[in-house]
Design an enzyme around this catalytic site. Structure first.
Site: not given
Length: 153
Positions: A109, A121
């Site tokens: 998350e 990411y």
């Protein structure tokens, strides 16, 4: 230079420093006790530290849940940000997942407002696959669920 950074498994001796980095990084940080519990008792947890000149400058952790690895937290001390240590930590965690043929994907998350982390990411193949509404306690901010498939087929 980055070749001065080494990565290794987190030990109980590292918890004080890791907790300091956690406190300095996150609005709702984990307690020092949480890290002790993770290392001592949580059988599905794996944590690593980034070390430079015998000093812990970052850490990352994951939980191995069935066929998924879930990144719990990644943080780098303020003075060492922007040097690629976060990238190194992400790569180390991905390598751990790749080394386990039972793992199909890695998930995490990230705050909707944390574009820097999202971009990091994405660089490693993570994609937004969902939203957890009002996920963060301190300001009820939504979290994106990001996931990287291991593509083992």
């Amino acid at each position: 230079t980055m070749n001065q950074i080494t990565y290794r498994a987190m030990t109980l001796e590292d918890v004080d420093k890791v907790a300091q980095i956690e406190q300095a990084t996150f609005p709702t940080p984990w307690s020092k006790q949480s890290f002790y519990t993770e290392i001592n008792e949580n059988k599905i947890a794996k944590y690593i530290v980034a070390v430079r000149n015998n000093k812990i400058v970052g850490y990352g952790g994951l939980w191995h849940v069935f066929d998924e690895m879930h990144i719990t937290n990644i943080a780098v001390t303020q003075e060492y940000r922007g040097l690629g240590i976060g990238q190194g930590l992400v790569q180390e965690l991905i390598d751990m997942a790749e080394g386990d043929e039972l793992v199909d994907n890695i998930a995490l998350e990230v705050r909707r407002s944390n574009f820097k982390a999202q971009n990091l990411y994405r660089k490693y193949g993570f994609k937004v696959v969902g939203v957890r509404e009002k996920y963060y306690e301190n300001n009820r901010e939504d979290a994106y669920i990001m996931q990287k498939d291991m593509n083992r087929g």
